[in-house]
Design an enzyme around this catalytic site. Sequence first.
Site, PDB file in Angstrom:
ATOM      1  N   TYR A   1      28.557  41.095  35.190  1.00  0.00           N
ATOM      2  CA  TYR A   1      29.792  40.507  34.642  1.00  0.00           C
ATOM      3  C   TYR A   1      30.576  39.826  35.763  1.00  0.00           C
ATOM      4  O   TYR A   1      30.956  38.652  35.649  1.00  0.00           O
ATOM      5  CB  TYR A   1      30.654  41.580  33.969  1.00  0.00           C
ATOM      6  CG  TYR A   1      32.054  41.114  33.742  1.00  0.00           C
ATOM      7  CD1 TYR A   1      33.088  41.558  34.566  1.00  0.00           C
ATOM      8  CD2 TYR A   1      32.352  40.184  32.759  1.00  0.00           C
ATOM      9  CE1 TYR A   1      34.378  41.098  34.395  1.00  0.00           C
ATOM     10  CE2 TYR A   1      33.634  39.717  32.577  1.00  0.00           C
ATOM     11  CZ  TYR A   1      34.641  40.176  33.408  1.00  0.00           C
ATOM     12  OH  TYR A   1      35.912  39.705  33.245  1.00  0.00           O
TER      13      TYR A   1
ATOM     14  N   LYS B   1      31.557  35.614  36.595  1.00  0.00           N
ATOM     15  CA  LYS B   1      32.881  35.055  36.874  1.00  0.00           C
ATOM     16  C   LYS B   1      32.854  34.269  38.187  1.00  0.00           C
ATOM     17  O   LYS B   1      33.408  33.168  38.281  1.00  0.00           O
ATOM     18  CB  LYS B   1      33.926  36.177  36.949  1.00  0.00           C
ATOM     19  CG  LYS B   1      34.249  36.804  35.602  1.00  0.00           C
ATOM     20  CD  LYS B   1      34.914  35.787  34.676  1.00  0.00           C
ATOM     21  CE  LYS B   1      35.108  36.326  33.271  1.00  0.00           C
ATOM     22  NZ  LYS B   1      35.724  35.325  32.378  1.00  0.00           N
TER      23      LYS B   1
ATOM     24  N   SER C   1      38.723  36.829  36.947  1.00  0.00           N
ATOM     25  CA  SER C   1      38.989  38.266  36.973  1.00  0.00           C
ATOM     26  C   SER C   1      38.956  38.782  38.400  1.00  0.00           C
ATOM     27  O   SER C   1      38.256  38.229  39.255  1.00  0.00           O
ATOM     28  CB  SER C   1      37.906  38.960  36.130  1.00  0.00           C
ATOM     29  OG  SER C   1      37.962  40.347  36.338  1.00  0.00           O
TER      30      SER C   1
HETATM   31  C1  WQD Z   1      39.893  51.280  34.501  1.00  0.00           C
HETATM   32  C2  WQD Z   1      39.597  52.562  35.283  1.00  0.00           C
HETATM   33  C3  WQD Z   1      37.343  53.330  35.163  1.00  0.00           C
HETATM   34  C4  WQD Z   1      37.289  54.414  30.950  1.00  0.00           C
HETATM   35  C5  WQD Z   1      37.557  45.902  33.349  1.00  0.00           C
HETATM   36  C6  WQD Z   1      36.807  44.676  33.751  1.00  0.00           C
HETATM   37  C7  WQD Z   1      37.786  43.626  34.155  1.00  0.00           C
HETATM   38  C8  WQD Z   1      38.733  43.381  33.026  1.00  0.00           C
HETATM   39  C9  WQD Z   1      39.472  44.664  32.665  1.00  0.00           C
HETATM   40  C10 WQD Z   1      37.893  41.581  31.750  1.00  0.00           C
HETATM   41  C11 WQD Z   1      38.266  52.483  36.004  1.00  0.00           C
HETATM   42  C12 WQD Z   1      38.299  54.334  34.544  1.00  0.00           C
HETATM   43  C13 WQD Z   1      37.715  53.941  32.187  1.00  0.00           C
HETATM   44  C14 WQD Z   1      36.985  55.802  30.795  1.00  0.00           C
HETATM   45  C15 WQD Z   1      37.550  56.162  33.084  1.00  0.00           C
HETATM   46  N1  WQD Z   1      38.031  42.895  31.913  1.00  0.00           N
HETATM   47  N2  WQD Z   1      37.845  54.811  33.229  1.00  0.00           N
HETATM   48  N3  WQD Z   1      37.136  56.621  31.872  1.00  0.00           N
HETATM   49  O1  WQD Z   1      36.912  48.459  34.878  1.00  0.00           O
HETATM   50  O2  WQD Z   1      39.187  48.121  35.961  1.00  0.00           O
HETATM   51  O3  WQD Z   1      38.268  46.364  34.468  1.00  0.00           O
HETATM   52  O4  WQD Z   1      38.461  45.613  32.310  1.00  0.00           O
HETATM   53  O5  WQD Z   1      38.415  40.692  32.339  1.00  0.00           O
HETATM   54  O6  WQD Z   1      37.095  42.464  34.478  1.00  0.00           O
HETATM   55  O7  WQD Z   1      36.016  44.997  34.868  1.00  0.00           O
HETATM   56  O8  WQD Z   1      39.043  48.487  33.499  1.00  0.00           O
HETATM   57  O9  WQD Z   1      39.905  49.988  31.781  1.00  0.00           O
HETATM   58  O10 WQD Z   1      37.390  49.767  32.048  1.00  0.00           O
HETATM   59  O11 WQD Z   1      38.719  50.997  33.759  1.00  0.00           O
HETATM   60  O12 WQD Z   1      37.644  56.944  34.043  1.00  0.00           O
HETATM   61  O13 WQD Z   1      36.597  56.280  29.701  1.00  0.00           O
HETATM   62  O14 WQD Z   1      39.509  53.640  34.359  1.00  0.00           O
HETATM   63  O15 WQD Z   1      36.374  53.994  35.961  1.00  0.00           O
HETATM   64  O16 WQD Z   1      38.402  53.099  37.258  1.00  0.00           O
HETATM   65  P1  WQD Z   1      38.296  47.924  34.793  1.00  0.00           P
HETATM   66  P2  WQD Z   1      38.734  49.818  32.687  1.00  0.00           P
END
Ligand code: WQD
Length: 389
Positions: A178, A182, A154
């Site tokens: 997490y 990885k 990741s």
């Molecule tokens: C995206 C952006 C949040 C929810 C994660 C894992 C990564 C992979 C994909 C496994 C961020 C913002 C989110 C909300 C928000 N998983 N957000 N309000 O964190 O980039 O990646 O998922 O492999 O390893 O880390 O994805 O979709 O959670 O967040 O503002 O209710 O949306 O802060 O900036 P992320 P995400």
Amino acid sequence: NSNTPELLKNVLVTGGAGYIGSHVIYTLLRTHKYKVISIDNYHNSFPAALTRVSSLALSELKESSPEPSAQDIDSTVIDVHECDLINPTAVRSIFSSYASKGGIWGVIHIAAYKAVGESSEIPLTYYANNVAATISLLQIMQEFHCTRLIYSSSATVYGVPPDIPIKEETRREGDSVYGRTKVMCELIIEDFCDSIMNDGETNPFQAISLRYFNPAGAHPSGYIGEHPRGRPENLLPLLAHMAVGTVTDPVLKVFGNDYPTADGTCVRDYLHILDLAAGHVIALQALEEGSELNAKVFAGSTSSNGKFKAYNLGKGHGMSVMQIVDAMRKATGHDYKTEVIGRRRGDVPELIADPALARAELGFDAPRDLETMCRDLWNWQVKNPTGYE
Ligand code: WQD
């Protein structure tokens, strides 16, 4: 003779029923080159996903060739095992059951817990499930002389990257439990590739680590898609559930708009799940010893024994949270209200891939655009408001 088809290679996919796993398996089935074996404990997935993957692949096969061969039909049947990867006895018995059928040719290891926030609350569960299980899997692969691995990594291995876009040689530094799981698994796999245990093997252990940026979307049929158990944590599935009404939050909470980005919200590199899945098939082909692709991928490999190589899977451009909300507003017609609250622990400002290495060496591309991701995600969610249940 030339038209006897090559025997199907047995490929084990851990986490096969999950969002990534199901789309990777769908793409493997459609090559009709593999007998796919799925291991999943359904902690965050549903067995129904695999039934749908198999029937989708079979129906597409029948559409594309009216008289499919018995082997092509057989290649759309998944060997499904409900099994916990942290149970070595169960995993070992699966490997031994294939010993008389040509053995397991390669493993695509996707199973892992992946919620950044949760990982800091229950670190031991994350280290047991993500790291200890990977060590156990490697030990069993070694026992059964299974020497080809694709590891689901990741972009979180980069922590807060020093440069954007991010190249693969960037130092690794997990900024969350997490993310650290990885990084640790990549280092463990690298060390195993370098170990003397590979001496004398007919094929030295070869591993390709695929560092996913943000996968999104679903198969355009809407028949398979993302369905995490419980409330979706990730931005896009959450927006889809809000639009279809299975999540009734009145607003989308935006985790901070004081980041050093254009609109202050975090930027991520979203790619379509089917483009990501296609990257796994290319990586599997790159593990075929003696192939040109194998020579190219591992040409610069430093390790003396086995081989390790990491590739970013991303599009190479970023979208902010607010831009994603806009794209989903257009795709769903839902008028999202947003409320900016504090930052989420473990979030980094920007993660954008430099996709050059995977493009140059694997010929990997992620052509599907954000509009397609949102349209396919919405099509899945509308047809399956409560997912696979
Ligand atoms: C995206 C952006 C949040 C929810 C994660 C894992 C990564 C992979 C994909 C496994 C961020 C913002 C989110 C909300 C928000 N998983 N957000 N309000 O964190 O980039 O990646 O998922 O492999 O390893 O880390 O994805 O979709 O959670 O967040 O503002 O209710 O949306 O802060 O900036 P992320 P995400």
